[in-house]
Write an enzyme that holds these catalytic residues in place. Sequence first.
Site, short mmCIF file in Angstrom:
data_model
loop_
_atom_site.label_atom_id
_atom_site.label_comp_id
_atom_site.label_asym_id
_atom_site.label_seq_id
_atom_site.Cartn_x
_atom_site.Cartn_y
_atom_site.Cartn_z
N LYS A 281 0.37 -1.65 0.24
CA LYS A 281 -0.35 0.27 -0.25
C LYS A 281 1.38 1.27 0.03
CE LYS A 281 -2.13 -1.18 3.98
NZ LYS A 281 -1.80 -2.11 4.07
N ARG B 82 -10.16 1.37 8.43
CA ARG B 82 -9.22 0.00 9.58
C ARG B 82 -10.29 -0.22 10.02
NH1 ARG B 82 -2.85 1.05 8.48
NH2 ARG B 82 -2.42 -1.15 9.06
N ARG C 294 11.75 -6.27 5.60
CA ARG C 294 11.31 -5.32 4.56
C ARG C 294 12.63 -4.91 5.74
NH1 ARG C 294 5.44 -2.06 4.56
NH2 ARG C 294 5.54 -2.48 7.31
N ARG D 38 11.08 -2.16 10.97
CA ARG D 38 10.08 -1.67 11.80
C ARG D 38 10.43 -3.16 13.32
NH1 ARG D 38 5.25 0.35 8.10
NH2 ARG D 38 3.71 -1.24 9.72
N ARG E 10 -0.62 -8.86 12.79
CA ARG E 10 -0.99 -7.30 12.30
C ARG E 10 -1.96 -7.80 11.09
NH1 ARG E 10 4.26 -5.16 10.36
NH2 ARG E 10 2.72 -3.67 9.00
P1 AMP Z 1 1.07 0.77 8.94
O1 AMP Z 1 2.02 1.58 9.02
O2 AMP Z 1 -0.09 1.27 8.12
O3 AMP Z 1 0.63 -0.66 8.45
O4 AMP Z 1 0.55 1.03 10.49
C1 AMP Z 1 1.27 0.58 11.07
C2 AMP Z 1 0.85 0.36 12.09
O5 AMP Z 1 -0.05 1.44 13.02
C3 AMP Z 1 -0.79 -0.70 12.44
O6 AMP Z 1 -0.29 -1.55 13.15
C4 AMP Z 1 -1.16 0.18 13.87
O7 AMP Z 1 -0.37 0.01 14.73
C5 AMP Z 1 -1.54 1.79 13.21
N1 AMP Z 1 -1.87 2.53 12.83
C6 AMP Z 1 -1.91 2.51 11.20
N2 AMP Z 1 -3.17 2.82 10.88
C7 AMP Z 1 -4.01 2.84 11.74
C8 AMP Z 1 -5.47 3.45 11.53
N3 AMP Z 1 -6.21 3.37 10.39
N4 AMP Z 1 -5.98 2.75 12.93
C9 AMP Z 1 -5.77 1.91 13.36
N5 AMP Z 1 -4.26 1.62 13.96
C10 AMP Z 1 -3.55 2.37 13.07
#
Ligand code: AMP
Length: 217
Positions: free
Chosen positions: A13, A88, A127, A160, A171
């Site tokens: 994404k 989400r 990654r 990360r 996740r």
């Molecule tokens: P990402 O970079 O999109 O994989 O997001 C990393 C982490 O940020 C996720 O595993 C959540 O802990 C938090 N996060 C990001 N976007 C959201 C969202 N829309 N709702 C809740 N937690 C989020």
Amino acid sequence: MVVVLMGPPGAGKGTQAVRLAERLGLAHVASGDLFREAIAAGTSLGRQAKGYMDRGELVPDDIVVRMILERIGRPDCAAGVVLDGFPRTEAQAEALDRALVAQGKQVNAALELDVPEAVVLERLTRRRICRNCQAPYHMEYSPPAQEGVCDRCGGDLYQREDDGEATVRHRLQVYAEQTAPLLSCYRQRSILRRVSGTGEMDEVAERLVRALGRGAA
Ligand code: AMP
């Protein structure tokens, strides 16, 4: 135009949202990036989000919604936005709809990047991310020219906290339970398009643009 880019963690994404936003002349807003920036800056938002993120859990809706609505209210989003990682949950999707309706807007398209679980696991656990500009690398398929150093800005590369295998599996489960149900909401509105997220990055980018009904530029 408001485009929501969906798909499990590791679907690509982040990479594709940047390209799609550039191609369409829209802003790119990634909730995960905003949290990571807040953590790096040591803000109270970052402190609130960090524990959830490190465990691979979702940050509570009220925190995410406040942050995103503030961000998409800024002038650079006036022409439209590609949302990456948001919404989400159903509550987030509803809050987004309400805020957009108030501005005479709506979600115009939801694109689902479809990638098999084995591919996602392999992508995420190998990654590395630039601490400075967030550019993603893969140790095998897209390594940096110099180990540990970002090609784009010279920043440090790191893994990360939430890209360890156990957390990645968690996740994926959170995605299946809390985020995947949103797909059927968007499908019912006839705005969901499913796109294969495997193959070359350029091919995937082209598929996404085509799914929006736009041809090669
Ligand atoms: P990402 O970079 O999109 O994989 O997001 C990393 C982490 O940020 C996720 O595993 C959540 O802990 C938090 N996060 C990001 N976007 C959201 C969202 N829309 N709702 C809740 N937690 C989020």
